[in-house]
Design an enzyme around this catalytic site. Structure first.
Site, PDB file in Angstrom:
ATOM      1  N   CYS A  17       0.763  -1.245   0.172  1.00  0.00           N
ATOM      2  CA  CYS A  17      -0.054  -0.071  -0.129  1.00  0.00           C
ATOM      3  C   CYS A  17       0.925   1.261  -0.010  1.00  0.00           C
ATOM      4  CB  CYS A  17      -0.897  -0.074   1.193  1.00  0.00           C
ATOM      5  SG  CYS A  17      -2.110  -1.140   1.081  1.00  0.00           S
ATOM      6  N   ASP A  68      -8.353  -3.713  -4.671  1.00  0.00           N
ATOM      7  CA  ASP A  68      -7.445  -3.223  -4.279  1.00  0.00           C
ATOM      8  C   ASP A  68      -6.122  -4.177  -4.826  1.00  0.00           C
ATOM      9  OD1 ASP A  68      -5.120  -2.120  -2.289  1.00  0.00           O
ATOM     10  OD2 ASP A  68      -6.877  -1.601  -1.025  1.00  0.00           O
ATOM     11  N   GLY A 139     -11.023 -13.347 -12.923  1.00  0.00           N
ATOM     12  CA  GLY A 139     -10.186 -12.254 -13.014  1.00  0.00           C
ATOM     13  C   GLY A 139      -9.753 -11.860 -14.268  1.00  0.00           C
TER      14      GLY A 139
END
Length: 347
Positions: A17, A68, A139
């Protein structure tokens, strides 16, 4: 090159992150009149920088949607995938919801790193999904110059139990479910400063699911909740304060910290994201030392839940936390906003 010799963190310019675009720059990117779209069923959009979008289905249930993804924060491919998936799923728990499905996002330098390594990353993501009780249902992948992995996750929540980051109240106690210092310890490892006794500590914390969020949501006195990730405790707490029009008083000694974090800060193991966070949120802080600043602005990957809790619900929150093996201590409180005082003060 053998799998054992691969160091995934050497193939990316950012980590976890900490590679988020800074809040200041993100504000410029997202600022647009066209961003304003009125839909009465959209309970949570981008206005308060919350953890996920929430859409009311009109039958007492709301859908939670989030995504994310990031570059490697650890060298082990399986652990990278597991951490990235755990971090993405956390957004559902932070809204008080239950995840029901995930799809993968993969960017891979196919001419540099073997597809076998990408498979290990994906397996780590699948493992985390199984822990959360959901399928990795599909995905999308692209050939990219740097490895990237993450999830788009869908969840559900009773509409009356949605927990936002903007509904805190003055008088609430603040609780944090994981220690700070993930950015510091992972940076110390990249700089070969990490002591043997601290090896694996950050990975263990990052792989810990925030599954307790759905249980916390059932407590009326939990007035607001968010997870602490790339913008650090200061950034996510500031967003909570701004949304509710309150100010925070933190007790530094009560903030949980990973072992050795203050020592590594003194040695200069401070990730680049820390300074970006300070540039965006530093003006909201009261006076504090560089050490304190480095911890509060430290970008967390798959960090803990930050809860704003009314005093009468404190025992219920602690009991619920104990059921999930979480030891909670209040790290501060929220007070009425007053002019001339910093939004976040440390004592």
């Amino acid at each position: 090159m053998s799998k054992q010799a691969i160091r995934l963190t050497q193939y990316s310019h950012g980590a976890g992150c900490g590679c988020k675009i800074s809040p200041k720059v993100l504000e410029t990117i997202l600022h647009s009149e066209q961003a304003k779209f009125v839909d009465p069923n959209l309970l949570v959009g981008n206005e308060t920088r919350d953890d996920a979008a929430v859409y009311d289905l009109g039958n007492g249930t709301s859908i939670i949607s989030t995504t994310d993804f990031f570059m490697p924060i650890v060298d082990n491919p399986f652990d990278f995938g597991r951490i990235a998936a755990t971090n993405a799923i956390s957004d559902i728990f932070a809204m008080g919801g239950k995840p029901i499905m995930a799809i993968a996002i993969l960017g891979w330098p196919i001419n540099t790193l073997s597809p076998d390594i990408a498979r290990e990353v994906t397996e780590g993501g699948r493992f985390a999904c199984r822990q959360a009780g959901i399928a990795l249902a599909g995905g999308h992948s692209i050939d990219a110059p740097e490895p990237i992995f993450g999830l788009a996750v869908t969840g559900v929540v009773p509409t009356e139990r949605v927990k936002k980051n903007s509904t805190a109240q003055a008088g609430c106690k603040l609780f944090l479910t994981k220690p700070l210092g993930i950015g510091v310890l992972t940076t110390a490892e990249k700089k070969s400063l990490l002591k043997p006794e601290h090896q694996g500590l950050a990975t263990e914390v990052m792989c810990r699911m925030n599954v307790a969020g759905a249980a916390f949501a059932n407590i009326d006195g939990v007035k607001a909740m968010t997870d602490v990730t790339g913008f650090g405790l200061l950034g996510h707490l500031s967003e909570m304060c701004q949304g509710a029009g309150v100010q925070a008083m933190l007790c530094y000694q009560d903030i949980p910290k990973l072992p050795g974090v203050e020592e590594y800060i003194a040695l200069g193991a401070v990730p680049g994201g820390t300074e970006r966070n300070f540039a965006s949120y530093g003006h909201l802080m009261g006076d504090m030392s560089r050490e304190v600043r480095s911890l509060l602005c430290d970008p967390q990957t798959s960090g803990g839940l930050l809860l704003a809790v009314t005093p009468d619900a404190e025992d219920d929150v602690k009991a619920t936390a104990a059921e999930f093996g979480i030891e909670l201590t209040a790290i501060g409180e929220l007070v009425e906003a007053r002019g001339g005082r910093a939004m976040v003060e440390i004592r």
